[in-house]
Scaffold this motif. Structure first.
Motif, PDB file in Angstrom:
ATOM      1  N   ILE A 144       0.869  -1.166   0.000  1.00  0.00           N
ATOM      2  CA  ILE A 144       0.000   0.000   0.000  1.00  0.00           C
ATOM      3  C   ILE A 144       0.911   1.222   0.000  1.00  0.00           C
ATOM      4  CG2 ILE A 144      -1.863   1.204   1.207  1.00  0.00           C
ATOM      5  CD1 ILE A 144      -2.563  -1.699   0.372  1.00  0.00           C
ATOM      6  N   GLN A 145       0.795   2.069  -1.020  1.00  0.00           N
ATOM      7  CA  GLN A 145       1.602   3.285  -1.105  1.00  0.00           C
ATOM      8  C   GLN A 145       0.697   4.501  -1.007  1.00  0.00           C
ATOM      9  OE1 GLN A 145       3.710   2.307  -4.915  1.00  0.00           O
ATOM     10  NE2 GLN A 145       5.433   3.147  -3.776  1.00  0.00           N
ATOM     11  N   PHE A 146       1.120   5.461  -0.218  1.00  0.00           N
ATOM     12  CA  PHE A 146       0.440   6.746  -0.115  1.00  0.00           C
ATOM     13  C   PHE A 146       1.326   7.770  -0.804  1.00  0.00           C
ATOM     14  CE2 PHE A 146      -2.867   6.744   3.484  1.00  0.00           C
ATOM     15  CZ  PHE A 146      -3.282   5.469   3.147  1.00  0.00           C
ATOM     16  N   ILE A 147       0.821   8.380  -1.873  1.00  0.00           N
ATOM     17  CA  ILE A 147       1.580   9.325  -2.678  1.00  0.00           C
ATOM     18  C   ILE A 147       1.043  10.732  -2.402  1.00  0.00           C
ATOM     19  CG2 ILE A 147       2.375   9.912  -5.001  1.00  0.00           C
ATOM     20  CD1 ILE A 147       3.013   7.001  -4.274  1.00  0.00           C
ATOM     21  N   PRO A 148       1.844  11.593  -1.722  1.00  0.00           N
ATOM     22  CA  PRO A 148       1.371  12.965  -1.475  1.00  0.00           C
ATOM     23  C   PRO A 148       1.536  13.827  -2.726  1.00  0.00           C
ATOM     24  CG  PRO A 148       3.568  12.697  -0.581  1.00  0.00           C
ATOM     25  CD  PRO A 148       3.168  11.355  -1.149  1.00  0.00           C
ATOM     26  N   ARG A 171      -2.796  10.188  -2.705  1.00  0.00           N
ATOM     27  CA  ARG A 171      -3.387   9.234  -3.642  1.00  0.00           C
ATOM     28  C   ARG A 171      -2.819   7.865  -3.274  1.00  0.00           C
ATOM     29  NH1 ARG A 171      -1.832  11.287  -9.248  1.00  0.00           N
ATOM     30  NH2 ARG A 171       0.044  11.832  -8.122  1.00  0.00           N
ATOM     31  N   VAL A 172      -3.623   6.822  -3.397  1.00  0.00           N
ATOM     32  CA  VAL A 172      -3.230   5.494  -2.932  1.00  0.00           C
ATOM     33  C   VAL A 172      -3.002   4.560  -4.114  1.00  0.00           C
ATOM     34  CG1 VAL A 172      -3.948   3.489  -1.563  1.00  0.00           C
ATOM     35  CG2 VAL A 172      -4.498   5.810  -0.781  1.00  0.00           C
ATOM     36  N   VAL A 173      -1.911   3.779  -4.021  1.00  0.00           N
ATOM     37  CA  VAL A 173      -1.560   2.767  -5.010  1.00  0.00           C
ATOM     38  C   VAL A 173      -1.480   1.425  -4.293  1.00  0.00           C
ATOM     39  CG1 VAL A 173       0.247   1.955  -6.576  1.00  0.00           C
ATOM     40  CG2 VAL A 173      -0.271   4.402  -6.432  1.00  0.00           C
ATOM     41  N   VAL A 174      -2.046   0.388  -4.920  1.00  0.00           N
ATOM     42  CA  VAL A 174      -2.044  -0.958  -4.333  1.00  0.00           C
ATOM     43  C   VAL A 174      -1.456  -1.914  -5.356  1.00  0.00           C
ATOM     44  CG1 VAL A 174      -3.471  -2.793  -3.343  1.00  0.00           C
ATOM     45  CG2 VAL A 174      -4.132  -0.387  -3.028  1.00  0.00           C
TER      46      VAL A 174
END
Length: 128
Positions: free
Chosen positions: A33-37, A70-73
């Motif tokens: 799970i990545q949180f991209i600011p 924004r979230v990347v999975v």
């Protein structure tokens, strides 16, 4: 961090950030799970067997910068055995189920999560 315990780059302030990721109500096992600011360093964590994850930015599990992300999975597979690549070359087992490709790109995932300055430990990433 690189090959040493000495951090590289600037240390950014973080807030506790953790939660659970599911796909059609089932836990996402071994997904990153990545949180991209909008600006700054992203945070990431890997789900366990029950879909739980804890984000880290400067170090494992230290949280995420506050603000909108924004979230990347994406699937990464289970933790590798200590001798992987030395004696063990088995391929990474496939995921129990595949998620739509749109979730692997910050521009198409459609998931946005706000991390408040005091943190958020009940983040629910629910994919359909």
């Amino acid at each position: 961090m690189g090959c040493t315990d000495v951090p590289t780059g600037d240390i950014v302030p973080t807030a506790p950030a953790s939660g659970v990721a599911t796909f059609q109500g089932k836990p996402l096992e071994y997904y990153q799970i990545q949180f991209i600011p909008e600006e700054g360093r992203p945070a990431a964590g890997v789900t366990d067997e029950e879909g739980h994850f804890t984000l880290g930015t400067n170090d494992v599990g230290d949280g995420a910068p506050s603000g909108s992300h924004r979230v990347v999975v994406s699937y990464v597979g289970p933790p590798l055995p200590p001798d992987y690549g030395v004696k063990n070359f088995d391929p990474i087992p496939p995921p129990k189920f595949k998620i739509p490709k749109k979730y692997s790109d910050a521009d198409t995932s459609g998931i946005v999560v706000e991390v408040p300055e005091d943190g958020k430990t009940d983040i629910a990433i629910e994919l359909n």
